[in-house]
Design an enzyme around this catalytic site. Sequence first.
Site, PDB file in Angstrom:
ATOM      1  N   ASN A  68       0.816  -1.213   0.000  1.00  0.00           N
ATOM      2  CA  ASN A  68       0.000   0.000   0.000  1.00  0.00           C
ATOM      3  C   ASN A  68       0.857   1.274   0.000  1.00  0.00           C
ATOM      4  O   ASN A  68       1.889   1.335   0.659  1.00  0.00           O
ATOM      5  CB  ASN A  68      -0.929   0.011   1.210  1.00  0.00           C
ATOM      6  CG  ASN A  68      -2.063  -0.983   1.065  1.00  0.00           C
ATOM      7  OD1 ASN A  68      -2.556  -1.196  -0.034  1.00  0.00           O
ATOM      8  ND2 ASN A  68      -2.482  -1.588   2.165  1.00  0.00           N
ATOM      9  N   HIS A  69       0.407   2.279  -0.727  1.00  0.00           N
ATOM     10  CA  HIS A  69       1.038   3.596  -0.780  1.00  0.00           C
ATOM     11  C   HIS A  69       0.086   4.618  -0.160  1.00  0.00           C
ATOM     12  O   HIS A  69      -1.137   4.429  -0.152  1.00  0.00           O
ATOM     13  CB  HIS A  69       1.337   4.006  -2.223  1.00  0.00           C
ATOM     14  CG  HIS A  69       2.435   3.219  -2.852  1.00  0.00           C
ATOM     15  ND1 HIS A  69       3.248   3.744  -3.843  1.00  0.00           N
ATOM     16  CD2 HIS A  69       2.878   1.953  -2.649  1.00  0.00           C
ATOM     17  CE1 HIS A  69       4.130   2.833  -4.223  1.00  0.00           C
ATOM     18  NE2 HIS A  69       3.915   1.727  -3.516  1.00  0.00           N
ATOM     19  N   GLN A  70       0.648   5.673   0.330  1.00  0.00           N
ATOM     20  CA  GLN A  70      -0.171   6.749   0.884  1.00  0.00           C
ATOM     21  C   GLN A  70      -0.980   7.411  -0.238  1.00  0.00           C
ATOM     22  O   GLN A  70      -0.449   7.722  -1.303  1.00  0.00           O
ATOM     23  CB  GLN A  70       0.718   7.788   1.570  1.00  0.00           C
ATOM     24  CG  GLN A  70      -0.027   8.845   2.352  1.00  0.00           C
ATOM     25  CD  GLN A  70       0.925   9.722   3.160  1.00  0.00           C
ATOM     26  OE1 GLN A  70       2.116   9.440   3.247  1.00  0.00           O
ATOM     27  NE2 GLN A  70       0.387  10.769   3.757  1.00  0.00           N
ATOM     28  N   THR A  94       1.215   9.540  -4.981  1.00  0.00           N
ATOM     29  CA  THR A  94       1.311   8.247  -4.296  1.00  0.00           C
ATOM     30  C   THR A  94       2.745   7.705  -4.304  1.00  0.00           C
ATOM     31  O   THR A  94       3.002   6.626  -3.776  1.00  0.00           O
ATOM     32  CB  THR A  94       0.403   7.211  -4.983  1.00  0.00           C
ATOM     33  OG1 THR A  94       0.821   7.045  -6.349  1.00  0.00           O
ATOM     34  CG2 THR A  94      -1.048   7.645  -4.945  1.00  0.00           C
TER      35      THR A  94
END
Length: 212
Positions: free
Chosen positions: A82-84, A90
């Site tokens: 997962n990325h912010q 991102t």
Amino acid sequence: MKGPSPDDRTPMKGFPQVGYLKHYITSDHIVVGDYTYYDDPEGTERFESNVLYHFPFIGDKLVIGKFCAIAKGVTFIMNGANHQVSGFSTYPFFIFGNGWEKAAPEEGDLPYKGDTEIGHDVWIGYEAILMPGVKIGSGAIIASKSVVVEDVPAYSVVGGNPARVIKQRFDDATIDALLEIAWWDWSAEKITGHLDAIVGGDLMALRRAGQS
């Protein structure tokens, strides 16, 4: 006879591509139940290489129940992928350092979906992909090359990208009964003695066996 031993790494003699998966797991964050197998002509030991972005510091687990059948190339994407997404980009600038570490996300900034959990007696087809945190109910079937992005109800068949429920294998009352009976928790001797009811779909006989 009480069936094959769950302690046997390769229960099909002369056919080493099928292995009881729990014997090939090295990660403390992967838990696999008895009799669950992985089928890969290139070796059961390849399974963990298909559990991606599974970083110990994140703490999420992959939990797989008993009597599951997992085909070659099934991939589990874990929370480390997962990325912010709260900002304009991102891109994970912080992992490259050199001044970019100041962009490191705070605790809770990265999406976290929790553990990925597979129930009992689940069949996962060739090259299916399971995304972080999905929960697969017991008795479900995941079609080949499906991309599972949300929870899958017990005893349902799902397929596609994103995977959607194609059908329910049995009516609600039968599903509730099967989950209550939970034959996968029986002893090996009891399972062997009542295989006809398990594979033949005789719910009444299965109920009687569960009460004995």
